[in-house]
Design a protein around this motif. Structure first.
Motif, PDB file in Angstrom:
ATOM      1  N   UNK A   9       0.830  -1.206   0.000  1.00  0.00           N
ATOM      2  CA  UNK A   9       0.000   0.000   0.000  1.00  0.00           C
ATOM      3  C   UNK A   9       0.862   1.254   0.000  1.00  0.00           C
ATOM      4  N   UNK A  10       1.933   1.243   0.782  1.00  0.00           N
ATOM      5  CA  UNK A  10       2.825   2.397   0.842  1.00  0.00           C
ATOM      6  C   UNK A  10       3.479   2.658  -0.512  1.00  0.00           C
ATOM      7  N   UNK A  11       3.967   1.601  -1.168  1.00  0.00           N
ATOM      8  CA  UNK A  11       4.605   1.783  -2.470  1.00  0.00           C
ATOM      9  C   UNK A  11       3.610   2.233  -3.533  1.00  0.00           C
ATOM     10  N   UNK A  12       2.392   1.698  -3.491  1.00  0.00           N
ATOM     11  CA  UNK A  12       1.381   2.146  -4.454  1.00  0.00           C
ATOM     12  C   UNK A  12       1.057   3.623  -4.255  1.00  0.00           C
ATOM     13  N   UNK A  13       0.931   4.025  -3.000  1.00  0.00           N
ATOM     14  CA  UNK A  13       0.628   5.427  -2.694  1.00  0.00           C
ATOM     15  C   UNK A  13       1.771   6.343  -3.147  1.00  0.00           C
ATOM     16  N   UNK A  14       3.006   5.944  -2.861  1.00  0.00           N
ATOM     17  CA  UNK A  14       4.155   6.743  -3.290  1.00  0.00           C
ATOM     18  C   UNK A  14       4.238   6.814  -4.815  1.00  0.00           C
ATOM     19  N   UNK A  15       3.912   5.710  -5.475  1.00  0.00           N
ATOM     20  CA  UNK A  15       3.907   5.709  -6.932  1.00  0.00           C
ATOM     21  C   UNK A  15       2.866   6.665  -7.493  1.00  0.00           C
ATOM     22  N   UNK A  16       1.694   6.686  -6.863  1.00  0.00           N
ATOM     23  CA  UNK A  16       0.645   7.609  -7.314  1.00  0.00           C
ATOM     24  C   UNK A  16       1.033   9.061  -7.064  1.00  0.00           C
ATOM     25  N   UNK A  17       1.732   9.318  -5.965  1.00  0.00           N
ATOM     26  CA  UNK A  17       2.187  10.679  -5.685  1.00  0.00           C
ATOM     27  C   UNK A  17       3.280  11.125  -6.662  1.00  0.00           C
ATOM     28  N   UNK A  18       4.122  10.188  -7.079  1.00  0.00           N
ATOM     29  CA  UNK A  18       5.228  10.498  -7.973  1.00  0.00           C
ATOM     30  C   UNK A  18       4.784  10.597  -9.430  1.00  0.00           C
ATOM     31  N   UNK A  19       3.717   9.882  -9.782  1.00  0.00           N
ATOM     32  CA  UNK A  19       3.281   9.754 -11.172  1.00  0.00           C
ATOM     33  C   UNK A  19       3.074  11.085 -11.907  1.00  0.00           C
ATOM     34  N   UNK A  20       2.431  12.086 -11.304  1.00  0.00           N
ATOM     35  CA  UNK A  20       2.237  13.337 -12.059  1.00  0.00           C
ATOM     36  C   UNK A  20       3.545  14.057 -12.420  1.00  0.00           C
ATOM     37  N   UNK A  21       4.551  13.963 -11.575  1.00  0.00           N
ATOM     38  CA  UNK A  21       5.817  14.638 -11.835  1.00  0.00           C
ATOM     39  C   UNK A  21       6.729  13.867 -12.761  1.00  0.00           C
ATOM     40  N   UNK A  22       6.775  12.552 -12.595  1.00  0.00           N
ATOM     41  CA  UNK A  22       7.636  11.698 -13.406  1.00  0.00           C
ATOM     42  C   UNK A  22       6.904  10.377 -13.632  1.00  0.00           C
TER      43      UNK A  22
END
Length: 76
Positions: A9-22
């Motif tokens: 869950x933590x990695x999915x959330x971090x991935x979603x947070x990072x997705x718009x920038x990169x």
């Protein structure tokens, strides 16, 4: 089981947070969350999940198609 669910869950959330920038980095982080149970088993933690290659292929295909769709939408 709780550790693997928390890490995924933590990695999915971090991935979603990072997705718009990169997009590529965000996609990589989200795909890495799929490997948490397999890595936990390597260290002797019982994750009660067996690696299913079809699941990995399906998740990768879905992520690539999603990235293409977002890239097309952003290009318009």
């Amino acid at each position: 089981m709780c550790l693997t669910a928390f890490m995924q869950t933590t990695l999915l959330y971090l991935g979603l947070l990072t997705f718009p920038g990169n997009m590529l980095l965000g996609l990589g982080i989200m795909l890495a969350s799929n490997e948490v149970p397999r890595i936990a088993q390597q260290f002797g933690l019982d994750s009660s999940v067996r690696v299913n290659m079809m699941s990995v292929v399906h998740a990768t295909t879905t992520a690539v198609n999603l990235t293409r769709s977002v890239a097309r939408a952003a290009g318009k």
